[in-house]
Each structure stands twice: as structure tokens, then as C-alpha cells.
Design an enzyme around this catalytic site. Structure first.
Site, PDB file in Angstrom:
ATOM      1  CD  GLU A 290      -4.211  -6.846  -4.120  1.00  0.00           C
ATOM      2  OE1 GLU A 290      -5.032  -5.963  -4.458  1.00  0.00           O
ATOM      3  OE2 GLU A 290      -3.011  -6.610  -3.855  1.00  0.00           O
ATOM      4  CE  LYS A 354      -7.853  -2.288  -1.835  1.00  0.00           C
ATOM      5  NZ  LYS A 354      -6.771  -2.235  -2.837  1.00  0.00           N
ATOM      6  CB  CYS A 407      -3.652  -3.827  -1.636  1.00  0.00           C
ATOM      7  SG  CYS A 407      -2.354  -2.900  -2.494  1.00  0.00           S
TER       8      CYS A 407
END
Length: 529
Positions: A290, A354, A407
């Protein structure tokens, strides 16, 4: 055990407060990195006895009658979440001058809020409470319902749900494929609380027998799934080789505006072009963690050229990056936490943003109000990150389809929907360097493995400081790198499991379990059991 049960039921005052907090804290031993699931038996047995003694004065109103149960559950939850989430404070100490003031809120404030759900779970249980087996079923119903609610309220935070304590190893993870985390949590509370019946005798023989059968079924199905069902497709000689790059860059270095960003970039490139060990096949797909790129990629054409120089023409790079979207003259850009797929010519061929952002990490809830009090994102980004409206499946040039989760998106079982049925694997990019050498990265990794089991899909996980791994659809680690290791690992991608499963099935079965236990609790309350 009757003498012990009597002492716990009658304990009062500060001793009762301390025991309730301790009971919750003991349960954390069942979670990573410990994995001592038997601790949950102690934890929930004590909770049942404490609730047995959580009685109000005769003739009290509904609120006064339920308050002792709520307080007991809240204290239990406070101990559980402080002991299980204290490591969140480590992220604030990365920039201590700016965020040290918020440390008490991270270590005690968040647990105090999350404990409300456990307090309400005990209120639900107390409404259905009875003297025998029914109260164990009632507690399972309360926790099953409120743990689900915890996963959705205010964007949700289902970290360390009780069910994870019953899934420390792959043998004990397989039930999640059928009933999901919600179902495992509900049955786990019933099983973990069953020993409390031995202290009060009523319903002990039946309750403990049912709990033992459920536990054996949990293990039995795990053995069946691991050893008797069709195994995931083995990797063929033509299977693509995936390289996971774990640069293990200190978070202070990543955040330092004066750091040598070129050096950080070069470390990723160097690990990517290292020759395979023992003359093995060179990787076809290279995966970075990430936000690996220390700059906006689309504003740095030289970086794309360097990536093209590093990759062979038929290689692919998958990397986490910050994406900027121009909003027109006079308007600030929007920033997204994204995944890019880059081919051997340095072209971006696929991307996904995301969807589920971290509150106070990537954006500030109620920003206009809280910013007046100096509350800001832990991640320095003007205006914070923006959330994507939907998640895009990553279609790789070689035909593989990856379901990207960035994440902590991977901790939400209910978000394994949409195009995941068309995916060949789950892709999880993360940066757990925020949390150092604490239980956090281990807990995060376990939850990622359970998502692989639930969906029946293998998992490709790249983490800046670990734990990076390729995990099969049964939650078994094929290969990986430990926490804080620096390097890379190559693994052939074996393909799709023979047992994909839709989320609707897990939701249906977990709902049926919740309803069945609610009937048991209600019938017991009415004196039929």
C-alpha cells in the site's frame, strides 16, 4: 466449581469492576499473536457468572433492572478492547509532537465506545435470561447480533470479533466458509460460555454436551475441508509466478518530507529486479505494498520510465499509490488511496480506488466541526482521502482477475460482494508499519486469512513491514515473509479453489443459527427447557 461460581456471582463493588475488566482482558489471549483459544472459556464463563449476579433491587423499572447487565458487559468489553487494541496508540507516536495528545483517546476512548456494543449484548441476553441452558443461548444471541452491528455502525469496526478467538489455525477456520464470521462468533460464545453451567448445575449436562458436540463438529468440519474435499488447483509449470516485495521501510522515513524519496523508490525497484533464488522462474507479477510510491505517479513520468526499465516486457507490477484527481480550475484535487497495475512498457493498464476509508486516519468524520478543535488526519493529505463509489476488479493482461482490498478493507466480511464471484484471488495491499512490532499486524493477518477461507479464494498479500504472504483458499500460508523482514518472496499462483462460496449462503446460515438460539433462549425463559 459451585464454590467458585458463588464467589463470582456475589462479588461486589470495586472487586466486581476489576473482575469484569479482567475477564474481558483474559479473552485477548485467544487472539494473535498468542492464539490460546482456551482463554475464551475462562473469559466467558466468568462473564456468565457476573451476569448471574447483575441483579437490581426488586420492583425497579426496566432501565434500573437492565443497567447492572449493561455495566457488566461494558466493563468486560472495555477490558477486552483495551487489551486487544492498545497498539493503535503506536500509530500516534509516529508523529508524537502532533498527535501524542490523542493517545488516551486511542488506548481508552475507542475501547470505551466499542464496549458499548458488548454492554448492549449483555442487555439483550439479560432480557432472555433464565436459570439454565437458556442463558448461554441468550448470551450467544446477544453477542452474535451486536458483533454484527459493530461491523456496520458508523462505517463499522469488526476488529477482533469474538469468533476470531475460535479460529487460531486453519483447522479451526473452515467453519467460516459455511457460516461466516458472524455464525462462528455466535456459536463460539455458546461454546465458550458453556462451562459456566457446571458452576450452577441447572442444564449443565445438556448444555455442556451440546457445546462439546459443536466444538467437535467445528474441528471435524475443519479436518474434512482440509483433507477430504478437493484441494485447490496445484500450480502448473505454466502458472504465473508472483513476487511479493516487502521493503520494510520505517513509517517515520515514509512520512519525513525531507527523506530521500528517490531512495525509497529505488529500494522497491531493486527488490523487484533481484534474480530468483536457485535459478527458479523469474516472476510474472510483482506486487508492492500500500502507498509504496512516495509521490503522485501520474505526475512523475520519470518514475514510469524507471518501472519500465526494471520490468521485462511481459512482466506486470501491482503497486499501492496515491492517486490525484484534478477537479478543475480553482478547486483542490481529490486524493485516493489506490492500486495501479503497470505493464512492462510503463503503462497503467488497470486501477482501483479504496472504498472503505479509515476514520481519523484517512478522513475526519464531521470534519467541519472537529477541525475547529484541532482534530486532523494521522495521514498528512490536504483535505484527506476521498472514497471511491465502488470497487473495480483488477483485470490483468494475462487473464487473472484480482479483487483488490486496501489495508483494513479486508476485515469486513460483508464487503466480499459484487465482482468477487468473478475473481481468481483476493489482493490485499497494506502498510502495517504504523503499528510496529505489536499484536496489530498479527491480528490483521489472521483476519485476512479468514476472508480467504470464507470466500474460497486464495489471498495475495503484500505489506510494507509484513506480514506478506500467499495464502491458499483454506487459510494455509503457502509462503511468506515475517514481520519486519526485508526482502521478497516468489511463489507460483495455483489458481482458484474448488469450493467458491457466495456471501448470501453464509448470511443465511448465520441468521438461522441466531434465530435457533433465540428460540432456545425464549423457550427456556418460558420454562419449557
Amino acid at each position: 466449581m459451585e464454590w467458585l461460581a458463588d464467589r463470582v456471582i456475589l462479588v461486589w463493588g470495586l472487586r466486581r469492576v476489576a473482575l469484569a475488566i479482567l475477564a474481558g482482558a483474559i479473552g485477548v489471549l485467544a487472539l494473535p499473536p498468542f492464539g490460546f483459544f482456551a482463554a475464551m472459556f475462562v473469559s466467558f464463563t466468568l462473564l456468565v457468572w457476573l451476569l448471574d449476579g447483575a441483579a437490581a433491587s426488586p420492583g425497579s423499572g426496566l432501565f434500573r433492572r437492565l443497567w447492572p447487565a449493561f455495566l457488566t458487559g461494558w466493563l468486560f468489553g472495555f477490558g477486552y478492547f483495551v487489551a486487544g487494541l492498545w497498539w493503535l496508540g503506536h500509530a500516534l507516536m509516529i508523529d508524537a509532537e502532533e498527535f501524542a495528545w490523542a493517545l488516551p483517546f486511542a488506548i481508552f476512548g475507542l475501547p470505551a465506545f466499542l464496549a458499548i456494543f458488548y454492554g448492549l449484548a449483555c442487555v439483550v441476553a439479560r432480557l432472555l435470561w433464565s436459570d439454565g441452558l437458556g442463558r448461554i443461548a441468550a448470551l450467544a444471541v446477544g453477542f452474535g447480533a451486536l458483533e454484527w452491528l459493530r461491523s456496520v455502525v458508523l462505517t463499522g469496526f469488526p476488529w477482533n470479533a469474538v469468533g476470531y478467538g475460535a479460529m487460531p489455525v486453519p483447522l479451526m477456520m473452515q467453519s467460516a466458509h459455511v457460516i461466516g464470521l458472524a455464525g462462528v462468533t455466535t456459536l463460539a460464545v455458546f461454546v465458550f460460555a458453556a462451562p459456566a453451567l457446571l458452576g450452577t448445575k441447572q442444564g449443565a449436562k445438556l448444555g455442556v454436551s451440546v457445546a462439546a458436540l459443536l466444538f467437535l463438529a467445528h474441528l471435524g468440519y475443519g479436518a474434512y475441508a482440509l483433507y477430504l474435499t478437493p484441494a485447490p488447483q496445484p500450480a502448473s509449470a505454466k502458472a504465473p509466478v508472483v513476487r511479493l516485495v516487502q521493503p520494510s521501510i520505517d513509517q517515520m522515513e515514509k512520512m519525513d518530507s525531507d527523506a530521500d524519496r528517490a531512495a525509497i523508490f529505488e529500494r522497491h525497484l531493486q527488490l523487484s529486479k533481484e534474480p530468483p533464488a536457485n535459478g527458479a522462474k523469474r516472476p510474472d507479477i510483482i506486487v508492492w505494498p500500500e502507498t509504496s510510491l512516495p509521490f503522485i505517479l501520474t505526475e512523475n513520468r520519470d518514475a514510469l520510465a524507471r518501472i519500465a526499465e526494471t520490468l521485462d516486457d511481459d512482466q506486470i507490477l501491482i503497486t499501492g499509490a496515491v492517486r490525484a484527481e484534478d477537479m478543475g480550475p480553482g478547486n483542490p484535487p481529490r486524493y485516493y488511496n489506490s492500486v495501479y497495475v503497470i505493464d512492462g512498457r510503463g503503462q497503467i493498464v488497470a486501477a482501483s480506488d479504496k472504498v472503505h476509508l479509515v476514520p481519523f486516519g484517512e478522513y475526519v468524520p464531521f470534519e467541519d466541526l472537529l477541525m475547529q478543535f484541532g482534530v486532523q488526519n494521522v495521514v498528512e493529505m490536504p483535505g484527506g482521502f476521498s472514497a471511491a463509489a465502488s470497487r473495480s476488479l483488477l483485470n490483468l493482461p494475462d487473464g487473472l482477475k484480482l479483487y483488490p482490498l486496501i489495508c483494513y478493507e479486508i476485515i469486513f466480511p460483508d464487503e466480499m460482494t459484487g465482482d468477487i464471484g468473478n475473481a481468481n484471488a483476493i489482493l490485499n495491499l497494506t502498510n502495517d508499519a504504523w503499528f510496529g512490532s505489536t499484536p496489530g499486524p498479527f491480528q490483521h493477518f489472521q483476519q485476512a486469512r479468514v476472508r480467504a477461507v470464507e470466500t474460497g479464494l486464495p489471498l495475495i498479500r503484500s505489506a510494507n513491514s509484513g506480514i506478506s504472504a500467499v495464502v491458499d483458499s483454506h487459510g494455509r500460508v503457502v509462503t511468506g515473509l515475517g514481520l519486519n523482514d526485508q526482502g521478497f518472496i516468489d511463489a507460483p499462483f495455483g489458481g482458484v479453489s474448488a469450493r467458491p462460496a457466495g456471501s448470501w449462503m453464509r448470511q443465511m446460515y448465520s441468521g438461522l443459527l441466531l434465530g435457533l438460539l433465540a428460540f432456545v433462549a425464549l423457550f427456556s425463559r418460558m420454562g419449557f427447557i
